[in-house]
Design a protein around this motif. Structure first.
Motif, PDB file in Angstrom:
ATOM      1  N   ARG A  74       0.839  -1.218   0.000  1.00  0.00           N
ATOM      2  CA  ARG A  74       0.000   0.000   0.000  1.00  0.00           C
ATOM      3  C   ARG A  74       0.859   1.247   0.000  1.00  0.00           C
ATOM      4  O   ARG A  74       0.611   2.190  -0.756  1.00  0.00           O
ATOM      5  CB  ARG A  74      -0.916  -0.037   1.220  1.00  0.00           C
ATOM      6  CG  ARG A  74      -1.843   1.182   1.316  1.00  0.00           C
ATOM      7  CD  ARG A  74      -2.854   0.999   2.412  1.00  0.00           C
ATOM      8  NE  ARG A  74      -3.737  -0.144   2.100  1.00  0.00           N
ATOM      9  CZ  ARG A  74      -4.762  -0.498   2.870  1.00  0.00           C
ATOM     10  NH1 ARG A  74      -5.032   0.170   3.992  1.00  0.00           N
ATOM     11  NH2 ARG A  74      -5.520  -1.522   2.550  1.00  0.00           N
ATOM     12  N   THR A  75       1.876   1.272   0.836  1.00  0.00           N
ATOM     13  CA  THR A  75       2.764   2.438   0.898  1.00  0.00           C
ATOM     14  C   THR A  75       3.511   2.597  -0.422  1.00  0.00           C
ATOM     15  O   THR A  75       3.646   3.702  -0.965  1.00  0.00           O
ATOM     16  CB  THR A  75       3.764   2.284   2.047  1.00  0.00           C
ATOM     17  OG1 THR A  75       3.049   2.135   3.268  1.00  0.00           O
ATOM     18  CG2 THR A  75       4.681   3.498   2.118  1.00  0.00           C
ATOM     19  N   GLY A  76       3.984   1.479  -0.987  1.00  0.00           N
ATOM     20  CA  GLY A  76       4.708   1.539  -2.254  1.00  0.00           C
ATOM     21  C   GLY A  76       3.845   2.065  -3.384  1.00  0.00           C
ATOM     22  O   GLY A  76       4.294   2.866  -4.206  1.00  0.00           O
ATOM     23  N   LEU A  77       2.598   1.608  -3.388  1.00  0.00           N
ATOM     24  CA  LEU A  77       1.702   2.072  -4.445  1.00  0.00           C
ATOM     25  C   LEU A  77       1.414   3.557  -4.308  1.00  0.00           C
ATOM     26  O   LEU A  77       1.361   4.285  -5.311  1.00  0.00           O
ATOM     27  CB  LEU A  77       0.406   1.273  -4.404  1.00  0.00           C
ATOM     28  CG  LEU A  77      -0.608   1.556  -5.512  1.00  0.00           C
ATOM     29  CD1 LEU A  77      -0.006   1.265  -6.878  1.00  0.00           C
ATOM     30  CD2 LEU A  77      -1.886   0.735  -5.297  1.00  0.00           C
ATOM     31  N   ARG A  78       1.260   4.009  -3.018  1.00  0.00           N
ATOM     32  CA  ARG A  78       0.994   5.429  -2.811  1.00  0.00           C
ATOM     33  C   ARG A  78       2.192   6.269  -3.254  1.00  0.00           C
ATOM     34  O   ARG A  78       2.043   7.333  -3.850  1.00  0.00           O
ATOM     35  CB  ARG A  78       0.691   5.670  -1.328  1.00  0.00           C
ATOM     36  CG  ARG A  78       0.265   7.124  -1.047  1.00  0.00           C
ATOM     37  CD  ARG A  78      -0.236   7.310   0.377  1.00  0.00           C
ATOM     38  NE  ARG A  78       0.791   6.948   1.356  1.00  0.00           N
ATOM     39  CZ  ARG A  78       0.746   5.884   2.123  1.00  0.00           C
ATOM     40  NH1 ARG A  78      -0.278   5.040   2.029  1.00  0.00           N
ATOM     41  NH2 ARG A  78       1.704   5.636   3.013  1.00  0.00           N
ATOM     42  N   GLN A  79       3.391   5.794  -2.961  1.00  0.00           N
ATOM     43  CA  GLN A  79       4.583   6.547  -3.355  1.00  0.00           C
ATOM     44  C   GLN A  79       4.825   6.480  -4.872  1.00  0.00           C
ATOM     45  O   GLN A  79       5.367   7.413  -5.469  1.00  0.00           O
ATOM     46  CB  GLN A  79       5.791   5.993  -2.609  1.00  0.00           C
ATOM     47  CG  GLN A  79       5.747   6.251  -1.098  1.00  0.00           C
ATOM     48  CD  GLN A  79       6.897   5.569  -0.381  1.00  0.00           C
ATOM     49  OE1 GLN A  79       7.496   4.646  -0.897  1.00  0.00           O
ATOM     50  NE2 GLN A  79       7.169   6.050   0.839  1.00  0.00           N
TER      51      GLN A  79
END
Length: 650
Positions: A120-125
């Motif tokens: 989730r964090t990777g996709l947001r970044q």
């Protein structure tokens, strides 16, 4: 037919009772069972082509050198017809390549974030970079669609411009241009170039797009890691070489079947046209011609099938090598990533870029080969255009007036490439108000003399004067405005009946003069009988069109000349297909029209020569005798007397 060579190879004829080949329809075996089949048509070799086996014999370097020239010629033609669409295509290509570069760069920035453990964090970044990548891809796709739209707008203009240029130059060229050696061959090659100009525009768009995409991918890869460019080359070279070899196989098949396809195409027209339908049926030609046509179809089909196996082998080998190199590339990328020499994100970007580059290279190879071949014919087009432009009718600025007298002073003419003159030095005067008949055997020089009298050609020696105006220094169009010509082979123009009479003249007096001209040649009743009278299309091959008989077409050609009311009226065998009534009507009308013009008639029907004021007898390019009909026939040893006696004995 000098473009074709008949060789000694004769495929064996199908023996009676041989089973039909696969794919035969029920009608074909029935035709074959009618009796022994004739021998197959001989092999034909299309050996007159300037670019015969050009691609098959060319090296990769030859192709590489020719492609930029073809691109430049294609751009030159496109620029001449629509600059706005040409610029649109070029800008779209550049923007499409820029979109590819931005997409690959954005992917390289997004991948490190996507490789993190927290999806989730990777996709947001990664989202901003992915958004840029999607936008870049959409922009590239949009630019491609826009370029395709511009090309579709450009293509019809290119086709029309190239075709109109050729047609216009042919109509403006000196007649002597048609007699130069190889003119027809060069004209046909230029016509092929004009037809392929449209293909070149599409091919050039795809080829340049491939170059732009390849450069974009290579640039991005090099910026990511210097080793990636080498990896890219290794992954795409096998596909590139395979594409070149496959293209040559395709071309070799095309080259080997070109003769058969061309001759088959010509024969197909003869087999399906209504003009020969009577002869074909009444003389029972169908069995032989059907067998001949089928043999040509089988020959083309067989050679195309022969090329399928090597094409498959080359494609499989290229794909296998490409697969091995791609596997090696992935292994190398994995090794670099595991050793820490390259990040996983960069390795992933390299894979995406290599796929993009591979597709681009395939386009370059495929369309480069096509452009190489088409470009040869486009060069023929430009060469021929330059040649004919130098041969267009341009003699002077003096404006010709309607002549009262035409004088030839030692005028002679020799056709290009010929040693013997068609017309030897002739001195002759024709006066307004007289009807002059030209008589002579075939090849005596009658048609050449007519051409010089009417300014269609200028003499290669001596002078032709209209009053005191030398036709060699006079504006040709101003001469022809005073000429009415009915040639041996007159045009059956696919136009309305009205235009077939008024052709070449403005309609200033409505249809009154049109009907008057039709009345003078006995065509009034026939034209009134047409469904739309003067508005009827005279072309049976077109839906709603109607056809005239040979004699009626000749009457219409005479009406066209009379409608012009010319100062110089020339008729070359004007009644060869007419009945006796029509022939009598035409010659009676000529006598009535004679006081206001110079009238020249060429005819082999010597009874019609009686109506002439003077008869000129030509023999082997010279004036042999001249005088009235009765005086010449009565003269001992007269050629006219001999020809007239032969005509009476038939």
């Amino acid at each position: 037919m000098k473009w074709f060579r008949v060789t000694s190879r004769q495929p064996a004829a199908t023996a009676p009772g041989t089973p039909p080949a696969a794919g035969d329809t029920a009608a074909v075996p029935a035709a074959r069972s009618a009796g022994p089949q004739p021998s197959a048509p001989p092999e034909l070799d299309y050996n007159g082509r300037k670019h015969r086996r050009a691609m098959d014999d060319a090296t990769l370097w030859d192709m590489a050198r020719r492609i930029p020239m073809a691109l430049a010629q294609s751009a030159r033609l496109a620029w001449s017809v629509d600059r706005r669409m040409t610029v649109t295509i070029l800008l779209c290509q550049l923007l499409s390549g820029l979109g590819t570069a931005v997409m690959l760069t954005a992917v390289s920035k997004a991948l490190p974030h996507l490789a993190t453990s927290d999806a989730r964090t990777g996709l947001r970044q990664a989202w901003p970079a992915l958004t840029v990548a999607v936008a870049a891809m959409a922009t590239g796709a949009g630019m491609w669609i826009l370029a395709d739209w511009a090309t579709r707008r450009l293509n019809p203009k290119i086709a029309s411009a190239a075709d109109l240029t050729l047609v216009d130059l042919h109509m403006r060229a000196e007649l002597s241009a048609y007699d130069t050696e190889g003119f027809t061959d060069r004209s046909q090659a230029a016509e092929i170039g004009a037809l392929r100009a449209v293909d070149l525009a599409d091919d050039a768009k795809t080829l340049t797009n491939g170059f732009v995409q390849l450069v974009s991918a290579a640039t991005v890869l090099t910026s990511l890691h210097p080793l990636l460019l080498g990896v890219l080359v290794l992954s795409v070279v096998p596909r590139g070489l395979g594409g070149v070899i496959a293209a040559r196989i395709d071309y070799r098949v095309h080259d080997r079947t070109l003769s058969a396809r061309n001759v088959r195409g010509m024969m197909r027209w003869w087999l399906t046209t209504s003009e020969l339908a009577d002869e074909l049926r009444a003389n029972t030609m169908r069995p032989y011609l059907h067998s001949w046509y089928r043999a040509m179809c089988d020959r083309v089909e067989g050679r195309e099938l022969e090329g399928a196996r090597p094409y498959l082998l080359v494609t499989l080998l290229a794909a296998s090598l490409a697969g091995l190199f791609t596997l090696g590339m992935w292994a190398s990328l994995a090794a670099l990533a595991l050793s820490g020499a390259m990040s996983t994100a960069i390795a992933g970007t390299a894979i995406v870029a290599s796929q993009t580059a591979g597709r681009a290279l395939n386009s370059i190879v495929r369309y480069g080969a096509v452009m190489f071949h088409h470009g040869l014919y486009l060069s023929d087009y430009y060469t021929f255009v330059d040649e004919v432009r130098s041969m267009t009718t341009s003699r002077g600025t003096t404006q010709a007036e309607a002549p009262r007298r035409i004088s030839l002073r030692e005028a002679e003419f020799t056709y290009p490439g010929k040693d013997a003159p068609a017309l030897r030095p002739v001195t002759l005067t024709l006066n307004r108000g007289e009807v002059v008949a030209l008589v002579g055997e075939n090849g005596a020089g009658k048609s050449t003399l007519i051409r010089m009298l009417t300014g269609l050609t200028v003499p290669t020696g001596g002078t032709v004067l209209w009053d005191d105006t030398d036709l060699a220094t006079t504006d040709a169009e101003s001469v022809w405005r005073h000429v009415g010509l009915v040639p041996q082979k007159n045009g059956h123009w696919p136009l309305r009946a009205r235009e077939n009479i008024t052709l070449g003249q403005p309609r200033e007096h409505g249809d009154e003069r049109v009907w008057d001209a039709a009345e003078r040649v006995g065509m009034t009743e026939r034209l009134h009988g047409l469904p739309d009278r003067l508005d009827t299309l005279l072309a049976r091959s077109v839906w709603g069109g109607h056809e005239l008989s040979g004699g009626q077409w000749q009457r219409l050609a005479c009406a066209r000349a009379m409608y012009r009311e010319p100062a110089v009226l020339v008729l070359d065998e004007p009644t060869s297909e007419m009945d006796a009534r029509g022939e009598h009507l035409i010659f009676r009308e000529l006598r009535e029209m004679a006081p206001d013009r110079i009238t020249v008639v060429v005819t082999h029907r010597l009874d019609n020569v009686r109506m002439a004021d003077r008869v000129i007898v030509l023999d082997r390019g010279r004036i042999r005798e001249e005088g009235t009909f009765d005086a010449l026939v009565a003269t001992e040893g007269s050629l006219l007397g001999e020809l007239y006696a032969l005509a009476q004995d038939r």
